[in-house]
Design a protein around this motif. Sequence first.
Motif, PDB file in Angstrom:
ATOM      1  N   ARG A  46     -13.864  -3.426  -0.855  1.00 53.60           N
ATOM      2  CA  ARG A  46     -12.424  -3.501  -1.129  1.00 53.60           C
ATOM      3  C   ARG A  46     -12.157  -4.343  -2.385  1.00 53.60           C
ATOM      4  NH1 ARG A  46      -9.959   0.547   1.682  1.00 53.60           N
ATOM      5  NH2 ARG A  46      -9.992   0.254   3.934  1.00 53.60           N
ATOM      6  N   THR A  92     -12.819   2.957   4.384  1.00 46.74           N
ATOM      7  CA  THR A  92     -12.108   2.984   5.667  1.00 46.74           C
ATOM      8  C   THR A  92     -13.050   3.389   6.791  1.00 46.74           C
ATOM      9  OG1 THR A  92     -10.005   3.493   4.588  1.00 46.74           O
ATOM     10  CG2 THR A  92     -10.204   4.060   6.920  1.00 46.74           C
ATOM     11  N   ASN A 146       0.849  -1.190   0.000  1.00 46.02           N
ATOM     12  CA  ASN A 146       0.000   0.000   0.000  1.00 46.02           C
ATOM     13  C   ASN A 146       0.883   1.238   0.000  1.00 46.02           C
ATOM     14  OD1 ASN A 146       0.865   0.407   2.690  1.00 46.02           O
ATOM     15  ND2 ASN A 146      -0.853  -0.766   3.493  1.00 46.02           N
ATOM     16  N   SER A 193      -6.343  -7.310   4.342  1.00 45.39           N
ATOM     17  CA  SER A 193      -6.565  -6.883   5.724  1.00 45.39           C
ATOM     18  C   SER A 193      -8.048  -6.952   6.080  1.00 45.39           C
ATOM     19  CB  SER A 193      -6.030  -5.464   5.908  1.00 45.39           C
ATOM     20  OG  SER A 193      -6.288  -4.992   7.210  1.00 45.39           O
ATOM     21  N   GLN A 196     -10.684  -2.027  -5.123  1.00 36.80           N
ATOM     22  CA  GLN A 196      -9.229  -2.159  -5.115  1.00 36.80           C
ATOM     23  C   GLN A 196      -8.739  -3.501  -5.626  1.00 36.80           C
ATOM     24  OE1 GLN A 196      -9.416  -0.718  -0.874  1.00 36.80           O
ATOM     25  NE2 GLN A 196      -7.542   0.348  -1.466  1.00 36.80           N
ATOM     26  N   ASP A 218      -5.106  -3.850   1.249  1.00 36.20           N
ATOM     27  CA  ASP A 218      -6.256  -3.466   2.075  1.00 36.20           C
ATOM     28  C   ASP A 218      -7.352  -4.525   2.020  1.00 36.20           C
ATOM     29  OD1 ASP A 218      -4.959  -1.139   2.715  1.00 36.20           O
ATOM     30  OD2 ASP A 218      -6.045   0.113   1.285  1.00 36.20           O
TER      31      ASP A 218
END
Length: 852
Positions: free
Chosen positions: A744, A715, A111, A757, A748, A754
Amino acid sequence: MVAERTGPHAPVKLSGSIPPLAESFHQRPETGLDLRVGLYPGDIVVLTHGEQTASAPAGQGGTGKTQIAVAFSHALWGARAVDALAWVPAASREAIVTGFAQAARTVGAANHALPAEAAAGRFTGWLAHTRRPWALILDDLVSLADLEDLWPAGQAGQVVITTRLPEAAFPNGARIAPVGGFSRREVLAYLSSRLTDFPDQRAEALDLGADLDGLPLALAQAAAVMTLNRLSCREYRGRLRERREHMATVRVDGVSPAVLATWSLAAECAHELPPAGAAWPALALAAMLDPHGIPGAALTSPAGCGFVTGRPSTGDAADQTLVRAAMTNLAGAGLVSIDPASAARTVRIHPSVQAAVRAYLPAADYEQAVLAAAEALLQAWPEPGTSQDPRGPGRVEQARPEQARAEQAQLRQALRACTAALQSADSAAPHPAAGQHADPRPGGTYQGTQAQQSVLWKPEPHPVLLRNGLSLDADGLAGSAITYWEAMLATSTRLLGNEHANAVTARDRLAAAYESAGRFGDAIALFSTALADRERNQGPEHPDTFAARGSLAHAYASASRPAEAVALYEQMAADAGRHLGPAHPVTLDARAGLAGAYQAAARGKDALTAYQMLLADAERLLGARHQDTLATRENLAATFLANGQPRDALEQYRRLAADTEAAAGRDHPDAIAARASLASAYRRAGKPKDAIALYQRVLADRERIAGPGHPDTITARANLAFAYRSAGQLREAIPAYERTLAERERVQGPDHADTRSARVNLAAAYQQAGRLGDAIHHYEQALADSERMLGPGDVETLTARSSLAAAHFAGGRRAEVIPLLQRTLTDSERYLGLDHPLTRTIRDNLEAATRS
């Protein structure tokens, strides 16, 4: 486990800027390597120069190596034949690290918080372990040393390297593919496709091909001139013969007589096209910069326009149009290529053309071109910390945040590459040899060159040199920054003296680069020398001396030596307050540094007192809504929280949110971030109901302003999910985590750091809720993704395997636990070391599992 998305319909992740395929590109069935057919997964192919001939020197450029790689890349992209495709300029270590770091972020191996050099290492790890098909092109590799610790390899991928390095330079395992000129049949086919104006235009085409050694670059320039001037091959050969005789004594390293002659005729042709007289200065300006791509904003800057037009310019629309017309004429003559879709690498110039232009520029024009190029780069360079659209001022940024960040990173790297090329040109700045006179016209008298004093250092370094180094610092390229500032310091000291302001600045920046790289001993030694010099030369009470003391104190704090940091900050704060006054920025900075050093030294009460006094003075001197006051209040709030005083912390966070909103507006990102900080403080203070309510508001604000798919919105939803989970509200937490993971993956991609995670967080929530089957499923997928992306020895992989073992243990599946932990311990000891904290934790867990 989710199957990997491969095959022709998988989305291709592109990193870097692939050059456009030249309009004159021609397939080479006899002399060109068909990479689509001849390259297999796991292969590394090196495209290097063909054999040296009497007329083509060793390392001859213009054989078409890069265009073969370009054709290969566009074919892969169009067919979606790979999942990831990266084009990386490889002319320097910095360019490679930057390109690899961007690629790591594109494929999800790293990231943006990870420093560039660490991210580059993550990318090579991903290449080695992923099973997704990928392709990497390293264009114009100058030195194998630049790939130290970053050599790319992997069984799922294909690597293509273009270079002028000899075959013997490469290790075993790389397949060398020499690329020379066209064959006779290819020459005939190429010229037949390009020359279609009249029936006899191709007469003597094969003879022309022999004259030009079949070099694609020379043939492209010749065909362009013949097309523009409606010449036949016979007529062009006559002009070529005269030009070669005129230039018979000329020698330019790496450029054959054929290319030298075709370049000269092409430049002459372009120079005569309307707007007449603009092409030659435009070509001279481009020749000072990076051949692999020049930002359009630099060429059309006021300095660029002024050099091309020959008069002062503000870079208005009319002058920019003239410059673009000149560049278009150069492209039409085969001297440059233009990619209007790339803001960072708009114009490319072949290195052979660049070398020829530099060799023929008269000394006075050369110096003016260097200075104009330096000013143009400076004017095109975004100010540090800004997010200027790389496509030019006045453009509304519509790209996704990840794409916008990538474009800005590419612009900064292109500007740094242009600065490096400019420094190289400056180091060879010529002056006429004795008894010779330079003729500025293309095809005029060759001037002969000798080295002269650097133009960019007369009388002191040009500001673009400082901006270049600061850009390396800002982008986290610590190794490249150290090398750069070491060179700047050596040159400053040699030309200007050790005490000159520019030498002092270079030394300070070098010390800061050492600190950023974790070389704290070197940083402290250099900062100590700087402080001693300033105390001796400027006195202990000079503002620069105070600043030097602060830099040294900061280095001590970074090195986890808080006692020395406290002592220096105390001295600095007292002296600056006495001599500069309490409102001086140096005084306020010193007091802020002192408060932080107290906290690092576990002197919590002293830290609170220092922050409280600083906040009172900042409010009185700067105002409650000044950014320094707001920063101080936030530090005070965090210190209250760290010292176990949640009520006082919440009071400060509430005030911070109110003041930030009043200063910037309720919808400003800073105001929303301040509310998020208050929500986090509520959670940490044991007020889950207040935390959840505020996190919900932050999420609603992010959705309303940025949209549901923005990374900041995702987020915010993840933070709300964590607040639910912390409060034991798993019924609300799990759907929020599930949506976070889905967003996500959608925005992404499944391989992004991310996303991995988010999957681990969802698995932990499932485990907490007793849904162990779901938890184990997601832990297994997270482990597989991490191992595939990063390898077995990465901390993320080891942590994921440990978490999976813990979930099996909680489910009573003891037979699964011990083999998992044993493998995890073996990998951790191998990759991290016996005494690494994670290794010790895994060892303890294995012992506990064995005893149970």
